[in-house]
Design an enzyme around this catalytic site. Structure first.
Site, PDB file in Angstrom:
ATOM      1  N   ASP A 145     -18.935   3.857  38.362  1.00  0.00           N
ATOM      2  CA  ASP A 145     -18.204   2.614  38.086  1.00  0.00           C
ATOM      3  C   ASP A 145     -18.529   1.556  39.156  1.00  0.00           C
ATOM      4  O   ASP A 145     -18.798   0.391  38.844  1.00  0.00           O
ATOM      5  CB  ASP A 145     -16.701   2.929  38.067  1.00  0.00           C
ATOM      6  N   ASN A 167     -21.899  10.951  30.199  1.00  0.00           N
ATOM      7  CA  ASN A 167     -22.272  12.324  29.838  1.00  0.00           C
ATOM      8  C   ASN A 167     -22.625  13.065  31.123  1.00  0.00           C
ATOM      9  O   ASN A 167     -23.581  12.695  31.806  1.00  0.00           O
ATOM     10  CB  ASN A 167     -23.491  12.327  28.903  1.00  0.00           C
ATOM     11  N   LYS A 169     -24.272  16.001  32.567  1.00  0.00           N
ATOM     12  CA  LYS A 169     -25.236  16.959  32.002  1.00  0.00           C
ATOM     13  C   LYS A 169     -25.473  18.175  32.895  1.00  0.00           C
ATOM     14  O   LYS A 169     -25.749  19.260  32.410  1.00  0.00           O
ATOM     15  CB  LYS A 169     -26.565  16.249  31.730  1.00  0.00           C
ATOM     16  N   ARG A 190     -18.762 -13.219  27.409  1.00  0.00           N
ATOM     17  CA  ARG A 190     -18.189 -12.650  28.635  1.00  0.00           C
ATOM     18  C   ARG A 190     -18.471 -11.154  28.771  1.00  0.00           C
ATOM     19  O   ARG A 190     -18.024 -10.512  29.714  1.00  0.00           O
ATOM     20  CB  ARG A 190     -16.675 -12.895  28.644  1.00  0.00           C
ATOM     21  N   LYS A 191     -19.179 -10.584  27.799  1.00  0.00           N
ATOM     22  CA  LYS A 191     -19.405  -9.130  27.812  1.00  0.00           C
ATOM     23  C   LYS A 191     -20.772  -8.790  28.423  1.00  0.00           C
ATOM     24  O   LYS A 191     -21.791  -9.345  28.027  1.00  0.00           O
ATOM     25  CB  LYS A 191     -19.333  -8.562  26.391  1.00  0.00           C
TER      26      LYS A 191
HETATM   27  C1  LIG Z   1     -16.132  -6.002  45.814  1.00  0.00           C
HETATM   28  C2  LIG Z   1     -16.451  -4.642  45.338  1.00  0.00           C
HETATM   29  C3  LIG Z   1     -16.556  -4.555  43.870  1.00  0.00           C
HETATM   30  C4  LIG Z   1     -17.030  -3.192  43.504  1.00  0.00           C
HETATM   31  C5  LIG Z   1     -17.097  -3.014  42.039  1.00  0.00           C
HETATM   32  C6  LIG Z   1     -15.984  -2.169  41.638  1.00  0.00           C
HETATM   33  C7  LIG Z   1     -16.107  -1.870  40.198  1.00  0.00           C
HETATM   34  C8  LIG Z   1     -14.826  -1.253  39.780  1.00  0.00           C
HETATM   35  C9  LIG Z   1     -14.432  -1.917  38.511  1.00  0.00           C
HETATM   36  C10 LIG Z   1     -13.166  -1.317  38.028  1.00  0.00           C
HETATM   37  O1  LIG Z   1     -12.919  -0.171  38.186  1.00  0.00           O
HETATM   38  S1  LIG Z   1     -12.089  -2.335  37.191  1.00  0.00           S
HETATM   39  C11 LIG Z   1     -10.678  -1.273  36.932  1.00  0.00           C
HETATM   40  C12 LIG Z   1     -10.682  -0.634  35.579  1.00  0.00           C
HETATM   41  N1  LIG Z   1     -10.604  -1.632  34.523  1.00  0.00           N
HETATM   42  C13 LIG Z   1      -9.454  -2.207  34.188  1.00  0.00           C
HETATM   43  O2  LIG Z   1      -8.404  -1.945  34.739  1.00  0.00           O
HETATM   44  C14 LIG Z   1      -9.532  -3.235  33.096  1.00  0.00           C
HETATM   45  C15 LIG Z   1      -8.303  -3.220  32.215  1.00  0.00           C
HETATM   46  N2  LIG Z   1      -8.567  -4.090  31.045  1.00  0.00           N
HETATM   47  C16 LIG Z   1      -8.325  -5.418  31.133  1.00  0.00           C
HETATM   48  O3  LIG Z   1      -7.777  -5.943  32.110  1.00  0.00           O
HETATM   49  C17 LIG Z   1      -8.805  -6.242  30.002  1.00  0.00           C
HETATM   50  O4  LIG Z   1      -8.916  -5.456  28.849  1.00  0.00           O
HETATM   51  C18 LIG Z   1     -10.166  -6.922  30.294  1.00  0.00           C
HETATM   52  C19 LIG Z   1     -10.025  -7.848  31.515  1.00  0.00           C
HETATM   53  C20 LIG Z   1     -11.275  -5.884  30.579  1.00  0.00           C
HETATM   54  C21 LIG Z   1     -10.576  -7.744  29.098  1.00  0.00           C
HETATM   55  O5  LIG Z   1      -9.487  -8.566  28.763  1.00  0.00           O
HETATM   56  P1  LIG Z   1      -9.735 -10.073  28.297  1.00  0.00           P
HETATM   57  O6  LIG Z   1      -8.425 -10.539  27.785  1.00  0.00           O
HETATM   58  O7  LIG Z   1     -10.395 -10.862  29.364  1.00  0.00           O
HETATM   59  O8  LIG Z   1     -10.793  -9.898  27.139  1.00  0.00           O
HETATM   60  P2  LIG Z   1     -10.535  -9.852  25.559  1.00  0.00           P
HETATM   61  O9  LIG Z   1      -9.538  -8.822  25.206  1.00  0.00           O
HETATM   62  O10 LIG Z   1     -10.330 -11.257  25.096  1.00  0.00           O
HETATM   63  O11 LIG Z   1     -11.953  -9.344  25.059  1.00  0.00           O
HETATM   64  C22 LIG Z   1     -13.135 -10.085  25.332  1.00  0.00           C
HETATM   65  C23 LIG Z   1     -14.220  -9.437  24.492  1.00  0.00           C
HETATM   66  O12 LIG Z   1     -14.457  -8.100  25.009  1.00  0.00           O
HETATM   67  C24 LIG Z   1     -14.201  -7.133  23.980  1.00  0.00           C
HETATM   68  N3  LIG Z   1     -13.565  -5.980  24.608  1.00  0.00           N
HETATM   69  C25 LIG Z   1     -12.564  -5.990  25.502  1.00  0.00           C
HETATM   70  N4  LIG Z   1     -12.240  -4.734  25.866  1.00  0.00           N
HETATM   71  C26 LIG Z   1     -13.074  -3.926  25.190  1.00  0.00           C
HETATM   72  C27 LIG Z   1     -13.242  -2.520  25.132  1.00  0.00           C
HETATM   73  N5  LIG Z   1     -12.510  -1.708  25.879  1.00  0.00           N
HETATM   74  N6  LIG Z   1     -14.210  -2.033  24.323  1.00  0.00           N
HETATM   75  C28 LIG Z   1     -14.972  -2.858  23.585  1.00  0.00           C
HETATM   76  N7  LIG Z   1     -14.861  -4.205  23.600  1.00  0.00           N
HETATM   77  C29 LIG Z   1     -13.913  -4.726  24.379  1.00  0.00           C
HETATM   78  C30 LIG Z   1     -13.258  -7.837  23.015  1.00  0.00           C
HETATM   79  O13 LIG Z   1     -13.360  -7.260  21.723  1.00  0.00           O
HETATM   80  C31 LIG Z   1     -13.822  -9.252  23.041  1.00  0.00           C
HETATM   81  O14 LIG Z   1     -15.009  -9.267  22.284  1.00  0.00           O
HETATM   82  P3  LIG Z   1     -15.451 -10.596  21.464  1.00  0.00           P
HETATM   83  O15 LIG Z   1     -15.631 -11.686  22.517  1.00  0.00           O
HETATM   84  O16 LIG Z   1     -16.728 -10.200  20.785  1.00  0.00           O
HETATM   85  O17 LIG Z   1     -14.332 -10.880  20.511  1.00  0.00           O
END
Ligand SMILES: CCCCCCCCCC(=O)SCCNC(=O)CCNC(=O)[C@H](O)C(C)(C)COP(=O)(O)OP(=O)(O)OC[C@H]1O[C@@H](n2cnc3c(N)ncnc32)[C@H](O)[C@@H]1OP(=O)(O)O
Length: 224
Positions: A145, A167, A169, A190-191
């Protein structure tokens, strides 16, 4: 011995001063120098070798540092704390940097901007054990991640993981070194769609494969 005597004297002097009503810094010139110094505290960059790094990890690190010389690759620094956290969260630390050197996640990430990919060199320490002798799946998922997330965050800005599909493996031996290759495959609005492999240091064993969907945060939307 001399140092502990000096420290004891300083404490005594400070205590005497407290009774006399002076501020701690006014009582102790050493404290005063520390408190009023304009020197900035430089945070420690953890993406650099430390004594816990194995020969394999150092060797790979040196190879990638060589690749950085022509500017095609860049080593990404990594810090424990974020300046963004509010006062009450001042103890917050990046999950992957919360362990003492060598016990948890030892890693460095390199980025190639032309190819939109990252390589993460990762040595998972003894506190990340799952099945005896092997890394915990959650620790592998965490490192994937973080590595894939960095690959998304550099072109994407502030992103969050929406979907991560892994996966597993082959089990990864504890304390071994693996190479996590992440690739940005596609951006749609945004994806950001990414994929990744986790291989042994000699690249012969494919341990895990993953795909991830990261969403660039919409500044108009609240996260809660
Ligand atoms: C400085 C160091 C940095 C190091 C990197 C660390 C990386 C660690 C990253 C993480 O671990 S983040 C923590 C785990 N993730 C979360 O807690 C996220 C929880 N989910 C959310 O807060 C929201 O669902 C999210 C911000 C991801 C999206 O919400 P939004 O309201 O901005 O998006 P929206 O629901 O409008 O969806 C935008 C598009 O994405 C699609 N989408 C959103 N979630 C999806 C999903 N789960 N699967 C498939 N598609 C998805 C959605 O269908 C849509 O597609 P379209 O534009 O085509 O209509």
């Amino acid at each position: 011995m001399l140092r502990s005597c000096t420290a004891a004297l300083r404490t005594l002097r400070a205590l005497r001063g407290r009774r006399e009503g002076a501020s701690p810094a006014a009582r102790d010139p050493v404290l005063a120098r520390r408190w009023f110094s304009t020197e900035k505290v430089i945070p420690k960059d953890h993406a650099l070798p430390n004594p816990s790094w194995s020969k394999d990890l150092r060797l790979l690190f040196d190879q990638f540092m060589k690749k950085c010389e022509d500017g095609s690759w860049e080593r990404l620094p990594s810090y424990k704390n974020s300046k963004l956290v509010k006062e009450q969260l001042s103890q917050a630390q990046l999950f992957t940097r919360g362990y003492e050197d060598g016990l948890g996640f030892e890693y460095v990430i390199f980025y190639n901007d032309d190819e939109k990919r990252t390589v993460c060199l990762f040595q998972g320490g003894p506190y990340l054990q799952g099945v005896p002798g092997f890394l915990h799946g959650g620790a592998i998922a965490t490192m994937i991640d973080a590595a894939v997330g960095m690959c998304a965050a550099i072109p994407g800005g502030i992103v969050m993981t929406a979907n991560l599909n892994i996966n597993f493996k082959r089990p990864i031996p504890l304390c071994s070194v693996v190479v996590i290759n992440s690739q940005l495959d596609k951006i749609e609005g945004r994806k950001l769609f990414l994929s990744c492999t986790v291989r042994s240091a000699d690249e012969k064993i494919l341990y895990s494969e993953a795909t991830g969907l990261f969403i660039k945060l919409d500044p108009e939307k609240s996260l809660i």
